[in-house]
Design a protein around this motif. Structure first.
Motif, PDB file in Angstrom:
ATOM      1  N   THR A  50       1.061 -40.400   3.199  1.00 43.62           N
ATOM      2  CA  THR A  50       0.127 -41.357   3.799  1.00 43.62           C
ATOM      3  C   THR A  50      -0.753 -42.055   2.765  1.00 43.62           C
ATOM      4  N   PHE A 107       1.084 -41.992  11.841  1.00 44.26           N
ATOM      5  CA  PHE A 107       1.896 -42.410  10.695  1.00 44.26           C
ATOM      6  C   PHE A 107       3.362 -42.070  10.896  1.00 44.26           C
ATOM      7  N   GLU A 114      -0.838 -45.829   2.698  1.00 47.85           N
ATOM      8  CA  GLU A 114      -1.513 -46.492   3.813  1.00 47.85           C
ATOM      9  C   GLU A 114      -3.025 -46.431   3.690  1.00 47.85           C
ATOM     10  N   ARG A 168       1.938 -34.246   4.042  1.00 52.34           N
ATOM     11  CA  ARG A 168       1.715 -35.544   4.686  1.00 52.34           C
ATOM     12  C   ARG A 168       0.751 -36.400   3.871  1.00 52.34           C
ATOM     13  N   SER A 184      -4.967 -41.568  12.152  1.00 53.40           N
ATOM     14  CA  SER A 184      -3.915 -41.424  11.129  1.00 53.40           C
ATOM     15  C   SER A 184      -2.521 -41.290  11.735  1.00 53.40           C
TER      16      SER A 184
END
Length: 320
Positions: free
Chosen positions: A18, A92, A21, A14, A90
């Motif tokens: 991420t 997402f 972002e 992950r 977080s």
């Protein structure tokens, strides 16, 4: 769709997704190292979990993190009932999966999971996308105003009784009054140090210095601060202000610490208890602004929790 707790291997996977972002200022490798380091922090090791919303084929549709944080519910007799609350971070969904309601389904299933925890009281998040998405899952927004104060020259110790060190977060928290409200969140020293760990990671990228102090005391009042993220700012984590003169002294010390550390400003999140002293801040390099992102939102996790009130404080020390 179903909810699962991520393995460490899945967490690392992950991280790669991420990065776009939340990887500002860092390379992909640097971001992966940041996430690994933050997860190794004592607070995260003890109280953090990563959650995955998976489809029937096992594919991941959305993800988020939870951090357990302290909270207190005031009984009818006035005594404080300690419990566990959960800060959510977080959230997402990959771009090609957005617009299908997966984030909302994740939040709904997560709330049901958290409600089963024996000491659960409430969930807290800080939205960067406004209130609408999370309101669908029962979250209610709190006011979100900031005060920005310009740095000032001088010795930070001058206006206060003492400056605080990072290794004194526990005793400093013990000085702070607990809010006189029916329910509230309350961080521990490890949670506050997690914020300082973020600053330790980012300082080499910001062209400034880590503050030499972690806060100050003046009379009965206490302030805790730090460089806590990817902006060169001195951020107030907690402020227990008990008089106008003591508040002025603490904020003046913060402004001087910002100057000494090469930081651009002091950022104070406004709380209901600050109201009697806000006039003190106007002018002289201080101004009030609507917060850009990090909108605090709360969802009760148990029956009998008081309705979410604008008087509920959400200091920066609670942010994840």
């Amino acid at each position: 769709m179903h909810l699962v707790a991520a393995t460490e291997e899945q967490r690392v996977q992950r991280d790669t997704l991420t990065y776009s972002e939340w990887g500002k200022l860092l390379s992909l490798d640097g971001y992966a190292a940041r996430e690994k380091r933050l997860r190794a922090h004592p607070w995260a090791r003890s109280d953090m979990r990563t959650w995955l919303l998976c489809g029937e084929d096992g594919g991941v549709l959305a993800s988020c993190e939870t951090f357990r944080t302290g909270s207190f519910l005031r009984s009818d007799e006035g005594s404080l009932v300690p419990g566990d609350s959960f800060a959510i971070a977080s959230v997402f969904t990959e771009e090609h999966l957005r617009g299908r309601g997966y984030a909302t389904r994740l939040m709904d299933l997560l709330a049901a999971e958290l409600e089963r925890q024996p000491r659960a009281q409430a969930a807290l998040l800080f939205s960067d996308v406004g209130p609408r998405l999370y309101a669908r899952s029962g979250y209610q927004a709190l006011p979100a105003w900031d005060w920005h104060l310009s740095p000032a020259p001088g010795d930070p110790s001058g206006p206060v009784d003492s400056l605080l060190r990072e290794d004194g977060l526990g005793p400093a928290l013990g000085r702070l009054r607990h809010p006189d409200v029916p329910f509230y969140f309350w961080p521990g020293p490890a949670q506050l140090d997690w914020h300082l760990e973020r600053g330790r990671i980012y300082v080499e990228h910001l062209g400034c210095s880590l503050p030499a102090s972690a806060g100050a005391t003046a009379g009965a009042s206490t302030i805790l601060w730090g460089l806590v993220g990817r902006s060169a700012e001195l951020t107030v984590l907690m402020l227990d202000a008990r008089s106008t003169s003591e508040t002025w002294a603490l904020l003046e010390a913060a402004r001087r610490e910002a100057s000494r550390s090469g930081l651009s400003r002091v950022v104070l999140w406004e709380e209901p208890s600050h109201a009697p002293f806000l006039a003190l801040l106007k002018g002289g390099g201080a101004f009030r602004v609507a917060r850009d992102g990090s909108l605090p939102m709360v969802r009760p996790l148990r029956p009998g929790l008081p309705p979410v009130s604008p008087l509920l404080p959400a200091p920066r020390g609670l942010w994840v």
